[in-house]
Design a protein around this motif. Sequence first.
Motif, short mmCIF file in Angstrom:
data_model
loop_
_atom_site.label_atom_id
_atom_site.label_comp_id
_atom_site.label_asym_id
_atom_site.label_seq_id
_atom_site.Cartn_x
_atom_site.Cartn_y
_atom_site.Cartn_z
N ASP A 1 47.34 92.11 1.86
CA ASP A 1 48.47 91.27 1.46
C ASP A 1 48.14 90.54 0.15
O ASP A 1 46.98 90.31 -0.16
CB ASP A 1 48.78 90.23 2.54
CG ASP A 1 49.28 90.88 3.83
OD1 ASP A 1 49.82 92.00 3.75
OD2 ASP A 1 49.11 90.27 4.90
N PRO A 2 49.18 90.16 -0.60
CA PRO A 2 48.93 89.40 -1.83
C PRO A 2 48.39 88.01 -1.50
O PRO A 2 48.39 87.57 -0.35
CB PRO A 2 50.31 89.32 -2.48
CG PRO A 2 51.28 89.58 -1.39
CD PRO A 2 50.58 90.41 -0.36
N LEU A 3 47.93 87.33 -2.53
CA LEU A 3 47.45 85.96 -2.36
C LEU A 3 48.60 85.09 -1.85
O LEU A 3 49.76 85.33 -2.15
CB LEU A 3 46.94 85.40 -3.69
CG LEU A 3 45.70 86.05 -4.28
CD1 LEU A 3 45.41 85.49 -5.66
CD2 LEU A 3 44.51 85.86 -3.37
N ASP A 4 48.24 84.08 -1.05
CA ASP A 4 49.25 83.14 -0.58
C ASP A 4 49.72 82.30 -1.75
O ASP A 4 48.95 81.98 -2.67
CB ASP A 4 48.66 82.22 0.50
CG ASP A 4 48.31 82.98 1.77
OD1 ASP A 4 48.96 84.00 2.05
OD2 ASP A 4 47.39 82.55 2.48
N THR A 5 50.99 81.93 -1.73
CA THR A 5 51.53 81.11 -2.80
C THR A 5 51.69 79.69 -2.31
O THR A 5 51.88 79.47 -1.11
CB THR A 5 52.89 81.65 -3.29
OG1 THR A 5 53.77 81.74 -2.18
CG2 THR A 5 52.72 83.00 -3.94
N PRO A 6 51.65 78.71 -3.15
CA PRO A 6 51.42 78.80 -4.58
C PRO A 6 49.93 79.00 -4.89
O PRO A 6 49.07 78.51 -4.18
CB PRO A 6 51.89 77.44 -5.10
CG PRO A 6 51.63 76.50 -3.97
CD PRO A 6 51.84 77.32 -2.71
N VAL A 7 49.66 79.74 -5.95
CA VAL A 7 48.28 79.97 -6.39
C VAL A 7 47.98 78.94 -7.47
O VAL A 7 48.20 79.17 -8.65
CB VAL A 7 48.08 81.40 -6.93
CG1 VAL A 7 46.64 81.62 -7.35
CG2 VAL A 7 48.49 82.43 -5.89
N ASP A 8 47.53 77.77 -7.03
CA ASP A 8 47.18 76.69 -7.95
C ASP A 8 45.67 76.64 -8.07
O ASP A 8 44.96 76.41 -7.07
CB ASP A 8 47.70 75.34 -7.43
CG ASP A 8 49.21 75.29 -7.42
OD1 ASP A 8 49.84 75.92 -8.29
OD2 ASP A 8 49.78 74.62 -6.53
N GLU A 9 45.17 76.82 -9.28
CA GLU A 9 43.73 76.84 -9.53
C GLU A 9 43.14 75.44 -9.34
O GLU A 9 43.50 74.51 -10.05
CB GLU A 9 43.48 77.33 -10.96
CG GLU A 9 42.03 77.37 -11.35
CD GLU A 9 41.84 77.82 -12.79
OE1 GLU A 9 40.97 77.25 -13.45
OE2 GLU A 9 42.57 78.71 -13.25
N GLU A 10 42.25 75.30 -8.36
CA GLU A 10 41.56 74.02 -8.15
C GLU A 10 40.51 73.80 -9.22
O GLU A 10 40.35 72.71 -9.73
CB GLU A 10 40.88 74.00 -6.78
CG GLU A 10 41.82 73.99 -5.60
CD GLU A 10 42.58 72.68 -5.46
OE1 GLU A 10 42.04 71.62 -5.81
OE2 GLU A 10 43.72 72.72 -5.00
#
Length: 191
Positions: free
Chosen positions: A80-89
Amino acid sequence: MTHQVHAFEPPERFVAGTVGPPGERTFFLQARGGGRLVSVALEKVQVSLLAEKLEELLTEAQRRFGVDLPEAPAALGDNDPLDTPVDEEFRVGTLGLAFDVDSATVVIEAIAAGEVEAEVELGESEDEDEDDEEPDEDLDRLRVRLTPQATREFIERARRVVNAGRPPCPLCGQPLDPAGHLCPRHNGYHR
């Protein structure tokens, strides 16, 4: 400044993934669990090396401690794709690996890239015990604890993600763009 340790012991999901088209992809490690979602950015080579070193770590754990290792998953597993939101920590600078013999788990630690400031002291004598801390102790980190089975699944997905990019040139090994590339083996002519 305070630092954050994002600990997932164990996570509900821990994967490597990308955002963007081949040639412009940004690579991420993403951990989910306990209602939290943490995504950290890293380089493609770091993902590739992480998969390679995790494989070596599992082999060494089996050799030294007699850990039962699962076979590589035959099925595709988590695709599966990455879970959203993909916020860079944060952007990963250092990756650390360990095997916890007591719990038979693999510990992966991704430490934020930090700028190390070189301090030059000219003739001043200070108490040297002040700076005994590790240089990266005040950096954010993501810590994940995985079973050997979950580690195998992570390795397989990480390898698929790395290999899903642009195909390599058969002559020089550099990635081929859809429009071709300037191959050094052809003296700069388009291939």
